[in-house]
Design an enzyme around this catalytic site. Structure first.
Site, PDB file in Angstrom:
ATOM      1  N   ALA A 386      36.150  45.334  31.247  1.00 27.56           N
ATOM      2  CA  ALA A 386      35.053  44.502  31.738  1.00 27.56           C
ATOM      3  C   ALA A 386      33.790  44.763  30.936  1.00 27.56           C
ATOM      4  O   ALA A 386      33.371  45.915  30.762  1.00 27.56           O
ATOM      5  CB  ALA A 386      34.799  44.781  33.222  1.00 27.56           C
ATOM      6  N   CYS A 387      33.187  43.693  30.438  1.00 28.94           N
ATOM      7  CA  CYS A 387      31.890  43.788  29.788  1.00 28.94           C
ATOM      8  C   CYS A 387      31.003  42.683  30.344  1.00 28.94           C
ATOM      9  O   CYS A 387      31.386  41.969  31.272  1.00 28.94           O
ATOM     10  CB  CYS A 387      32.004  43.709  28.270  1.00 28.94           C
ATOM     11  SG  CYS A 387      32.467  42.084  27.627  1.00 28.94           S
ATOM     12  N   ASP A 388      29.841  42.527  29.790  1.00 34.62           N
ATOM     13  CA  ASP A 388      28.868  41.596  30.345  1.00 34.62           C
ATOM     14  C   ASP A 388      29.388  40.166  30.330  1.00 34.62           C
ATOM     15  O   ASP A 388      29.368  39.471  31.340  1.00 34.62           O
ATOM     16  CB  ASP A 388      27.555  41.682  29.561  1.00 34.62           C
ATOM     17  CG  ASP A 388      26.433  40.914  30.221  1.00 34.62           C
ATOM     18  OD1 ASP A 388      26.217  41.122  31.418  1.00 34.62           O
ATOM     19  OD2 ASP A 388      25.788  40.115  29.539  1.00 34.62           O
ATOM     20  N   ILE A 419      32.127  41.085  34.057  1.00 32.79           N
ATOM     21  CA  ILE A 419      31.929  41.892  35.260  1.00 32.79           C
ATOM     22  C   ILE A 419      31.779  41.011  36.489  1.00 32.79           C
ATOM     23  O   ILE A 419      32.305  41.324  37.563  1.00 32.79           O
ATOM     24  CB  ILE A 419      30.711  42.815  35.086  1.00 32.79           C
ATOM     25  CG1 ILE A 419      31.053  43.946  34.112  1.00 32.79           C
ATOM     26  CG2 ILE A 419      30.253  43.404  36.420  1.00 32.79           C
ATOM     27  CD1 ILE A 419      29.917  44.884  33.813  1.00 32.79           C
TER      28      ILE A 419
END
Length: 472
Positions: A386-388, A419
């Protein structure tokens, strides 16, 4: 005080994530508009008056509607998307400027309004009337919001947009635009890069490009020069794994456009913030001095994408700005690395990453899951990076771990996600960066977490593979 700062940073990241989350999925449309503009306008590569007629409707109608639709969908799925798009149409028609900011307001507002309606009345509708109520509620609420947008919100946003455009123009005319990088470069390292670029600079740049054919705003955050300079300095003057991994990171950052790859190198030695700030200021100074600009947003921030969005015959100013940013960043980073004797004591970049992750997690009162011997795990059915935005660095990390797990003969799905799209699942292992873990925990409190500094190279991956082999 530390808790308040942590909460404030998470809130800023969350707001920025929502803003960029409305634009990022539609970057392809922005690129399509940029290609059409570059090819078919009067000064383009293949001037064509008929095809050039696509330019104005796309930026005034298609792009804002896509943003509004996406914003509504983020709040309340398909029904929110429909009402968000209807509401956005009101501000589009009610103003003469492209309504990107208006779309970012009306899209989520439409999704929120229809969500509240459904929460209040979904269990009160008689059997057989569900479709009738659903269709008419969406239509009537969308109608009301469109009227509100046309008469109230559209004119206000148009005035604000004009004021911001005038402010940007004043800053440019006063030759102060390079100072913006004093804030942009550190904010990027704190994972606000997508929020800044796609939430703020892209909408303003698109309006400026419509009027002048190009915009320097597209280059402020996307410039790969500062990151390139830092990675070159590590390649020549770094030690251990930091030195050996830097050349590969250069390819990913400069050609692939994944800027997150150089963030851990700066974080491991905070003095390097001066290097990226100096590189950013220098690059923007040359961009402004030579009149550089792009016709549309370059995403990801790859030199290939940047040159692809550069107006015909205007490559030299863009290349000069990128090189200036790289050279200044490299020189400052070189001085820092050569003068800091502690660099010689770092034998392994992986150890540094783990130590930084542990220190940051401890300061935040969080446990960093890096060892199967230290943490009691449950059965894991899936792994999510998960990243931005869920499109760049997380996809890269998922690919790395997916290959490792495949070689180990384990059948566990490894995917990537933004996310904001995480689901709360106790059987999911979420891999995210240290600076983003607080937001990720809020979205999926029951999931397990592994925090890393660098998605491409983390000692945690071996522990994850070991655990998956034991469970399977």
């Amino acid at each position: 005080m530390a808790t308040e700062k942590k909460g404030f940073k998470a809130k800023v990241q969350r707001l920025g994530s929502y803003l960029s989350g409305m634009v990022m999925p539609n970057i392809g449309a922005f690129i399509a508009w940029g290609v059409i503009t570059a090819l078919f306008i009067g000064t383009g590569w293949l001037p064509n008056e008929q095809l050039a007629s696509l330019v104005d409707p796309m930026i005034k109608y298609l792009l804002p509607l896509l943003i509004g639709y996406t914003g509504g969908h983020m709040v309340h799925g398909q029904r929110g998307a429909v009402v968000g798009a209807i509401a956005t149409m009101g501000v589009i028609v009610g103003a003469d400027v492209p309504m990107f900011i208006g779309a970012m307001m009306m899209g989520p507002l439409g999704g929120w309004v229809i969500k509240k309606f459904d929460d209040m009345f979904s269990d009160k509708v008689r059997a057989g009337f569900e479709m009738l109520v659903n269709n008419f509620s969406a239509g009537l609420l969308g109608f009301a919001l469109a009227v509100l947008g046309f008469y109230a919100i559209g004119p206000v946003v148009a005035s604000l947009t004009t004021m911001m455009g005038n402010g940007v123009e004043a800053i440019v005319n006063a030759n102060l635009l390079p100072l913006a990088n004093v804030f942009i470069e550190p904010a990027k390292i704190l994972f606000l890069n997508n929020a800044i670029n796609h939430g703020i600079l892209t909408p303003l740049g698109a309006e400026q490009s419509l009027a002048t054919g190009k915009s320097i705003l597209f280059l402020l955050e996307a410039n790969p020069g500062p990151g390139l300079g830092v990675l070159l300095a590590f390649t020549l003057f770094g030690k251990g794994s930091a030195k050996s991994s830097a050349p590969g990171a250069i390819i990913i950052q400069f050609l692939g456009g994944i800027h997150e790859i150089y963030f851990p190198y700066v974080m491991m030695k905070p003095a390097l913030f001066l290097a990226v700030i100096g590189g950013g200021i220098s690059g923007t100074f040359f961009f402004q001095l030579l009149g550089a600009g792009l016709q549309a947003a370059a995403s990801p921030g790859s030199i290939i994408a940047i040159l692809g969005m550069t107006p015909r015959g205007a490559y030299l100013p863009v290349i000069a700005g990128v090189l200036a940013g790289a050279v200044v960043s490299f020189l400052i980073a070189m001085v820092i690395l050569k003068s800091d004797r502690s660099v010689e004591e770092i034998d392994e970049f992986a150890e540094t990453q783990a130590a930084v992750a542990a220190d940051k997690a401890a300061s935040k009162g969080q446990a960093t899951a890096v060892s199967t011997d230290e943490v009691a795990y449950g059965k894991i059915n899936s792994i999510i990076f998960a990243c931005d935005a869920g499109m760049g660095s997380s996809a890269m990390g998922a690919s790395v771990l997916r290959n490792m797990i495949k070689k180990a003969g384990v059948d566990v799905p490894v995917t990537n996600s933004a996310i904001n799209n995480l689901k709360d699942d106790p059987n999911t292992l979420v891999v995210t960066q240290v600076e983003l873990v607080e937001r990720a925990r809020q979205k999926a409190p029951s999931s397990e977490f592994v925090t890393v500094e660098n998605f491409m190279n983390s000692p945690s991956y071996d522990e994850i593979v070991k655990r998956m082999k034991e469970e399977n």
